[in-house]
Design an enzyme around this catalytic site. Structure first.
Site, PDB file in Angstrom:
ATOM      1  N   THR A   1      18.428 -47.342 -19.006  1.00  9.43           N
ATOM      2  CA  THR A   1      17.936 -47.255 -20.378  1.00  9.43           C
ATOM      3  C   THR A   1      16.582 -47.961 -20.456  1.00  9.43           C
ATOM      4  OG1 THR A   1      20.208 -47.281 -21.171  1.00  9.43           O
ATOM      5  CG2 THR A   1      18.503 -47.805 -22.785  1.00  9.43           C
TER       6      THR A   1
ATOM      7  N   GLU B   1      26.025 -35.889 -10.295  1.00 11.63           N
ATOM      8  CA  GLU B   1      27.121 -36.522  -9.548  1.00 11.63           C
ATOM      9  C   GLU B   1      28.209 -36.971 -10.514  1.00 11.63           C
ATOM     10  OE1 GLU B   1      27.673 -36.691  -6.234  1.00 11.63           O
ATOM     11  OE2 GLU B   1      29.556 -37.258  -7.173  1.00 11.63           O
TER      12      GLU B   1
ATOM     13  N   GLN C   1      43.447 -45.569 -21.121  1.00 15.07           N
ATOM     14  CA  GLN C   1      43.867 -46.937 -20.854  1.00 15.07           C
ATOM     15  C   GLN C   1      43.046 -47.855 -21.784  1.00 15.07           C
ATOM     16  OE1 GLN C   1      46.138 -47.979 -18.438  1.00 15.07           O
ATOM     17  NE2 GLN C   1      45.772 -50.134 -18.885  1.00 15.07           N
TER      18      GLN C   1
ATOM     19  N   VAL D   1      39.247 -53.998 -22.627  1.00 19.05           N
ATOM     20  CA  VAL D   1      38.235 -54.839 -23.276  1.00 19.05           C
ATOM     21  C   VAL D   1      36.942 -54.073 -23.533  1.00 19.05           C
ATOM     22  CG1 VAL D   1      38.890 -57.163 -22.587  1.00 19.05           C
ATOM     23  CG2 VAL D   1      37.728 -55.691 -20.943  1.00 19.05           C
TER      24      VAL D   1
ATOM     25  N   CYS E   1      26.621 -46.594 -16.192  1.00 19.62           N
ATOM     26  CA  CYS E   1      26.332 -45.231 -16.661  1.00 19.62           C
ATOM     27  C   CYS E   1      26.819 -44.870 -18.058  1.00 19.62           C
ATOM     28  CB  CYS E   1      26.859 -44.233 -15.652  1.00 19.62           C
ATOM     29  SG  CYS E   1      25.863 -44.276 -14.145  1.00 19.62           S
ATOM     30  N   PHE E   2      28.048 -45.267 -18.435  1.00 19.36           N
ATOM     31  CA  PHE E   2      28.572 -44.763 -19.713  1.00 19.36           C
ATOM     32  C   PHE E   2      27.636 -45.088 -20.877  1.00 19.36           C
ATOM     33  CE2 PHE E   2      33.397 -44.221 -18.755  1.00 19.36           C
ATOM     34  CZ  PHE E   2      33.100 -43.031 -18.130  1.00 19.36           C
TER      35      PHE E   2
ATOM     36  N   PHE F   1      33.036 -54.618 -13.430  1.00 24.22           N
ATOM     37  CA  PHE F   1      33.277 -53.755 -14.594  1.00 24.22           C
ATOM     38  C   PHE F   1      34.554 -52.948 -14.457  1.00 24.22           C
ATOM     39  CE2 PHE F   1      32.301 -49.215 -13.881  1.00 24.22           C
ATOM     40  CZ  PHE F   1      31.740 -49.236 -12.611  1.00 24.22           C
TER      41      PHE F   1
ATOM     42  N   ARG G   1      27.351 -54.279 -13.474  1.00 20.26           N
ATOM     43  CA  ARG G   1      26.404 -53.789 -14.484  1.00 20.26           C
ATOM     44  C   ARG G   1      27.146 -53.430 -15.777  1.00 20.26           C
ATOM     45  NH1 ARG G   1      23.068 -49.546 -10.826  1.00 20.26           N
ATOM     46  NH2 ARG G   1      25.141 -49.225  -9.961  1.00 20.26           N
TER      47      ARG G   1
HETATM   48  N1  LIG Z   1      26.489 -45.459  -9.572  1.00 17.86           N
HETATM   49  C1  LIG Z   1      27.248 -44.409  -9.758  1.00 17.86           C
HETATM   50  O1  LIG Z   1      28.446 -44.453  -9.560  1.00 17.86           O
HETATM   51  C2  LIG Z   1      26.681 -43.106 -10.234  1.00 17.86           C
HETATM   52  C3  LIG Z   1      25.337 -42.979 -10.514  1.00 17.86           C
HETATM   53  N2  LIG Z   1      24.835 -41.799 -10.990  1.00 17.86           N
HETATM   54  C4  LIG Z   1      23.409 -41.667 -11.255  1.00 17.86           C
HETATM   55  O2  LIG Z   1      22.703 -41.807 -10.023  1.00 17.86           O
HETATM   56  C5  LIG Z   1      21.454 -42.452 -10.222  1.00 17.86           C
HETATM   57  C6  LIG Z   1      21.361 -43.666  -9.309  1.00 17.86           C
HETATM   58  O3  LIG Z   1      22.342 -44.596  -9.698  1.00 17.86           O
HETATM   59  P1  LIG Z   1      22.678 -45.885  -8.792  1.00 17.86           P
HETATM   60  O4  LIG Z   1      22.804 -45.470  -7.379  1.00 17.86           O
HETATM   61  O5  LIG Z   1      23.798 -46.573  -9.446  1.00 17.86           O
HETATM   62  O6  LIG Z   1      21.320 -46.719  -8.976  1.00 17.86           O
HETATM   63  P2  LIG Z   1      20.831 -47.981  -8.109  1.00 17.86           P
HETATM   64  O7  LIG Z   1      19.887 -48.711  -9.001  1.00 17.86           O
HETATM   65  O8  LIG Z   1      22.001 -48.702  -7.550  1.00 17.86           O
HETATM   66  O9  LIG Z   1      20.040 -47.338  -6.893  1.00 17.86           O
HETATM   67  C7  LIG Z   1      18.834 -46.635  -7.054  1.00 17.86           C
HETATM   68  C8  LIG Z   1      17.970 -46.860  -5.802  1.00 17.86           C
HETATM   69  O10 LIG Z   1      16.779 -46.080  -5.933  1.00 17.86           O
HETATM   70  C9  LIG Z   1      15.719 -46.806  -5.299  1.00 17.86           C
HETATM   71  N3  LIG Z   1      14.427 -46.301  -5.784  1.00 17.86           N
HETATM   72  C10 LIG Z   1      13.887 -46.421  -7.026  1.00 17.86           C
HETATM   73  N4  LIG Z   1      12.704 -45.790  -7.082  1.00 17.86           N
HETATM   74  C11 LIG Z   1      12.485 -45.254  -5.858  1.00 17.86           C
HETATM   75  C12 LIG Z   1      11.425 -44.484  -5.290  1.00 17.86           C
HETATM   76  N5  LIG Z   1      10.375 -44.108  -6.040  1.00 17.86           N
HETATM   77  N6  LIG Z   1      11.529 -44.104  -3.993  1.00 17.86           N
HETATM   78  C13 LIG Z   1      12.596 -44.462  -3.250  1.00 17.86           C
HETATM   79  N7  LIG Z   1      13.631 -45.186  -3.740  1.00 17.86           N
HETATM   80  C14 LIG Z   1      13.573 -45.583  -5.018  1.00 17.86           C
HETATM   81  C15 LIG Z   1      15.986 -48.237  -5.700  1.00 17.86           C
HETATM   82  O11 LIG Z   1      15.328 -49.124  -4.820  1.00 17.86           O
HETATM   83  C16 LIG Z   1      17.516 -48.299  -5.598  1.00 17.86           C
HETATM   84  O12 LIG Z   1      17.946 -48.741  -4.330  1.00 17.86           O
HETATM   85  C17 LIG Z   1      21.387 -42.777 -11.719  1.00 17.86           C
HETATM   86  O13 LIG Z   1      20.683 -41.748 -12.370  1.00 17.86           O
HETATM   87  C18 LIG Z   1      22.839 -42.762 -12.144  1.00 17.86           C
HETATM   88  O14 LIG Z   1      22.994 -42.429 -13.506  1.00 17.86           O
HETATM   89  C19 LIG Z   1      25.626 -40.705 -11.180  1.00 17.86           C
HETATM   90  C20 LIG Z   1      26.966 -40.773 -10.905  1.00 17.86           C
HETATM   91  C21 LIG Z   1      27.593 -41.962 -10.389  1.00 17.86           C
HETATM   92  O1  LIG Z   2      27.889 -41.233 -14.118  1.00 17.24           O
HETATM   93  C1  LIG Z   2      28.502 -42.143 -13.588  1.00 17.24           C
HETATM   94  O2  LIG Z   2      27.979 -43.151 -13.126  1.00 17.24           O
HETATM   95  C2  LIG Z   2      29.985 -42.112 -13.486  1.00 17.24           C
HETATM   96  O3  LIG Z   2      30.497 -42.826 -14.643  1.00 17.24           O
HETATM   97  C3  LIG Z   2      31.905 -42.972 -14.658  1.00 17.24           C
HETATM   98  O4  LIG Z   2      32.335 -43.665 -13.495  1.00 17.24           O
HETATM   99  P1  LIG Z   2      32.313 -45.280 -13.390  1.00 17.24           P
HETATM  100  O5  LIG Z   2      31.498 -45.841 -14.500  1.00 17.24           O
HETATM  101  O6  LIG Z   2      31.925 -45.608 -11.999  1.00 17.24           O
HETATM  102  O7  LIG Z   2      33.839 -45.726 -13.554  1.00 17.24           O
HETATM  103  P2  LIG Z   2      34.998 -45.291 -14.587  1.00 17.24           P
HETATM  104  O8  LIG Z   2      36.255 -45.197 -13.834  1.00 17.24           O
HETATM  105  O9  LIG Z   2      34.608 -44.130 -15.401  1.00 17.24           O
HETATM  106  O10 LIG Z   2      35.105 -46.574 -15.529  1.00 17.24           O
HETATM  107  C4  LIG Z   2      34.092 -46.894 -16.461  1.00 17.24           C
HETATM  108  C5  LIG Z   2      34.563 -48.013 -17.362  1.00 17.24           C
HETATM  109  O11 LIG Z   2      35.578 -47.550 -18.258  1.00 17.24           O
HETATM  110  C6  LIG Z   2      36.718 -48.379 -18.174  1.00 17.24           C
HETATM  111  N1  LIG Z   2      37.915 -47.560 -18.441  1.00 17.24           N
HETATM  112  C7  LIG Z   2      38.161 -46.439 -17.718  1.00 17.24           C
HETATM  113  C8  LIG Z   2      39.270 -45.659 -17.994  1.00 17.24           C
HETATM  114  C9  LIG Z   2      40.135 -46.021 -19.037  1.00 17.24           C
HETATM  115  O12 LIG Z   2      41.157 -45.356 -19.341  1.00 17.24           O
HETATM  116  N2  LIG Z   2      39.866 -47.148 -19.743  1.00 17.24           N
HETATM  117  C10 LIG Z   2      38.765 -47.932 -19.482  1.00 17.24           C
HETATM  118  O13 LIG Z   2      38.549 -48.941 -20.158  1.00 17.24           O
HETATM  119  C11 LIG Z   2      36.669 -48.961 -16.772  1.00 17.24           C
HETATM  120  O14 LIG Z   2      37.428 -50.129 -16.670  1.00 17.24           O
HETATM  121  C12 LIG Z   2      35.190 -49.192 -16.608  1.00 17.24           C
HETATM  122  O15 LIG Z   2      34.802 -50.388 -17.219  1.00 17.24           O
HETATM  123  C13 LIG Z   2      32.560 -41.587 -14.645  1.00 17.24           C
HETATM  124  O16 LIG Z   2      33.971 -41.721 -14.575  1.00 17.24           O
HETATM  125  C14 LIG Z   2      32.073 -40.763 -13.454  1.00 17.24           C
HETATM  126  O17 LIG Z   2      32.605 -39.443 -13.519  1.00 17.24           O
HETATM  127  C15 LIG Z   2      30.537 -40.699 -13.488  1.00 17.24           C
HETATM  128  O18 LIG Z   2      30.056 -39.992 -12.356  1.00 17.24           O
END
Ligand SMILES: NC(=O)C1=CN([C@@H]2O[C@H](COP(=O)(O)OP(=O)(O)OC[C@H]3O[C@@H](n4cnc5c(N)ncnc54)[C@H](O)[C@@H]3O)[C@@H](O)[C@H]2O)C=CC1
Ligand SMILES: O=C(O)[C@H]1O[C@H](OP(=O)(O)OP(=O)(O)OC[C@H]2O[C@@H](n3ccc(=O)[nH]c3=O)[C@H](O)[C@@H]2O)[C@H](O)[C@@H](O)[C@@H]1O
Length: 451
Positions: free
Chosen positions: A72, A142, A248, A251, A257-258, A319, A327
């Site tokens: 954000t 993703e 579920q 808190v 992401c959410f 989290f 985060r």
């Molecule tokens: N963390 C998750 O579980 C999920 C994340 N996403 C999406 O994926 C994206 C990435 O999320 P995260 O991996 O959690 O972020 P993160 O902040 O953990 O990792 C992003 C990485 O990109 C690198 N980076 C930034 N600018 C760059 C550049 N110009 N060139 C090369 N590397 C660069 C950073 O150094 C960092 O290591 C976000 O848009 C997020 O919404 C989607 C689904 C699940």
């Molecule tokens: O875009 C993303 O980054 C991801 O965001 C969430 O995944 P994530 O945030 O890693 O984990 P979740 O299992 O969704 O949990 C999110 C938060 O909701 C809480 N939660 C989850 C489920 C529930 O029933 N109640 C509840 O409080 C969890 O404890 C946690 O704090 C989505 O579930 C993924 O599909 C998506 O790809």
């Protein structure tokens, strides 16, 4: 997952952060994720490489996934709402600079609708000056969740690919489909136009977050009436049109992401002049903030309306379970409220480091309060010693099987326990002697000075 499932494909992960790349090449990976170590060890050096040589990786690749952060925006236009796309744009410019042939560029980061247009615009500029270049941009959001990332990637509900409906667009989509087909059944690979794919990602996260806010809103009614949110969620979720997952009560949801993606959708509604839609989705965030506040206010109320100088043990900082990611963790906000009241907070989390906890708390409250009032433990029994209350903030499995008799013996009396995750055996805890307060059930031993 691509490296594991497609041995004939060479996967190179590049990042600006050299320290992270060093860790990816070491025995100590930069993130904790069940099952990840094994896969990295199996593929690294064979068809999986980690490098900070970004130009070389761009030159060599046929397909480039943009997977950078889209947090954000915390300044300027759209502050506190819009996603910051500066990293995505910077990658697009780097690709434009170093590409020497045709590339398929895949938007893997979560972005607002029409982001692919901006990426394509930048790439087309380069294309106009070099005959050898040709770019196709696909959206491939993703859906994995942290803590279950490997399982989710190996067996996804669906894979979504959006692209142009031109011949070249369809050919690019087909190439990406072929990669996923190595392990995902074809009927689970959905192809759409680019904008539908981008919007689906924001919509999916917002629907999931909305489900949690809905059950959390119900949990408040349960606490006031004697209904039990677990029973309500079970019975509501039995309706297959509603479904039992993501009901579920807690808190409040955390994670990187959410909140960011719901706010991104709200911002999109606002700039499209769709105010009722913006207000509707913003309610998801408002309920989440309210749930966190309600929970910490309840701790103060039930500890006889003051927590000043009282020792409180907090179990969990991540989290959610099975991750060290903090985060936007609700633990941070609940701790902030309690620190404002000058409570002495004693934390235990099996995976989160002391440095991370202190850093996160310093970002939301005065350094002095953190230094004076926060202690981090490596053992839950130590954290709970002499405490007036134990507060469960993350649903780590190990919290279910702790010796609560031992914990009770070493606490101040009356000893209270606040279950923010509904994972504890409330009947047993009451038998031991605890005053038990759980999200979504009416307190049976409430002490209410000022009802
Ligand atoms: N963390 C998750 O579980 C999920 C994340 N996403 C999406 O994926 C994206 C990435 O999320 P995260 O991996 O959690 O972020 P993160 O902040 O953990 O990792 C992003 C990485 O990109 C690198 N980076 C930034 N600018 C760059 C550049 N110009 N060139 C090369 N590397 C660069 C950073 O150094 C960092 O290591 C976000 O848009 C997020 O919404 C989607 C689904 C699940
Ligand atoms: O875009 C993303 O980054 C991801 O965001 C969430 O995944 P994530 O945030 O890693 O984990 P979740 O299992 O969704 O949990 C999110 C938060 O909701 C809480 N939660 C989850 C489920 C529930 O029933 N109640 C509840 O409080 C969890 O404890 C946690 O704090 C989505 O579930 C993924 O599909 C998506 O790809």
């Amino acid at each position: 997952m691509i490296a594991l499932k497609c041995p004939e494909i060479k996967v190179t992960v590049v990042d600006l952060n050299k320290e992270k790349i060093k860790e990816w090449n070491s025995d100590d990976l930069p993130i904790y994720e069940p099952g990840l170590d094994e896969i990295v060890k199996q593929c690294r050096g064979k068809n999986l490489f980690f490098s900070h040589d970004i130009p070389k990786a761009i030159e060599e690749a046929d397909l480039i996934f943009i997977s950078v952060n889209t947090p954000t925006k915390m300044y300027g236009r759209g502050k506190g709402m819009a996603p910051d796309l500066k990293h995505v744009e910077s990658v697009a410019r780097t690709i434009a600079k170093y590409a020497q042939g045709p590339k398929i560029v895949v938007e893997k980061s979560t972005v607002p609708v029409k982001a692919a247009q901006s990426i394509l615009h930048i790439l087309k500029e380069a294309q106009a000056h070099d005959q050898k270049l040709h770019f196709q941009v696909l959206s491939n959001p993703e859906f994995l969740a942290e803590g279950t990332a490997i399982v989710d990637l190996a067996n996804p509900d669906r894979v979504l690919i959006g692209g142009e409906s031109s011949n070249k667009g369809l050919a690019a989509i087909a190439q990406l489909v072929r990669i996923y087909e190595h392990w995902v059944p074809r009927e689970r690979i959905i192809t759409t136009n680019t904008w539908s794919s981008e919007l689906t990602k924001l919509a999916a996260n917002t629907f999931l977050a909305q489900k949690i806010s809905s059950i959390n809103a119900i949990s408040a009614i349960c606490e006031a009436t004697g209904a039990d949110v677990r029973e309500v969620a079970h019975a509501v979720g039995y309706d297959s049109r509603i479904g039992s997952k993501f009901l579920q009560a807690s808190v409040g949801f955390g994670g990187s992401c959410f909140q960011k993606d719901v706010l991104s959708l709200v911002y999109l509604c606002e700039i499209l002049n769709l105010k009722p839609a913006a207000d509707y989705w913003h309610g998801v965030i408002e309920i989440n903030n309210w749930q966190r506040r309600r929970f910490s206010d309840n701790i103060i109320k039930e500890l006889f309306n003051t927590v000043t100088d009282k020792r409180i043990a907090l179990f969990g900082f991540a989290f959610k379970k099975n991750t060290a990611d903090t985060r936007e963790s609700s633990a941070i906000y609940i701790a902030k409220h309690l620190l404002k009241e000058r409570a002495k907070l004693h934390f235990y989390d099996p995976k989160v480091t002391e440095t991370t906890m202190r850093h996160d708390l310093r970002r939301v409250t005065e350094n002095e309060l953190v230094d004076k009032l926060v202690t981090i433990h490596s053992c839950p029994y130590e954290a709970a010693k002499d405490a007036h209350a134990v507060v469960v903030l993350t649903e780590w499995d190990e919290f279910k099987t702790l010796d609560y008799e031992k914990i009770y013996e070493n606490m101040q009396k009356p000893a209270s326990i606040f279950d923010g995750r509904l994972i504890l055996d409330q009947t047993n805890l009451r038998k031991i002697g605890f005053r038990v307060f759980a999200i979504g059930s009416a307190p049976t031993q409430s002490f209410n000075l000022f009802p």
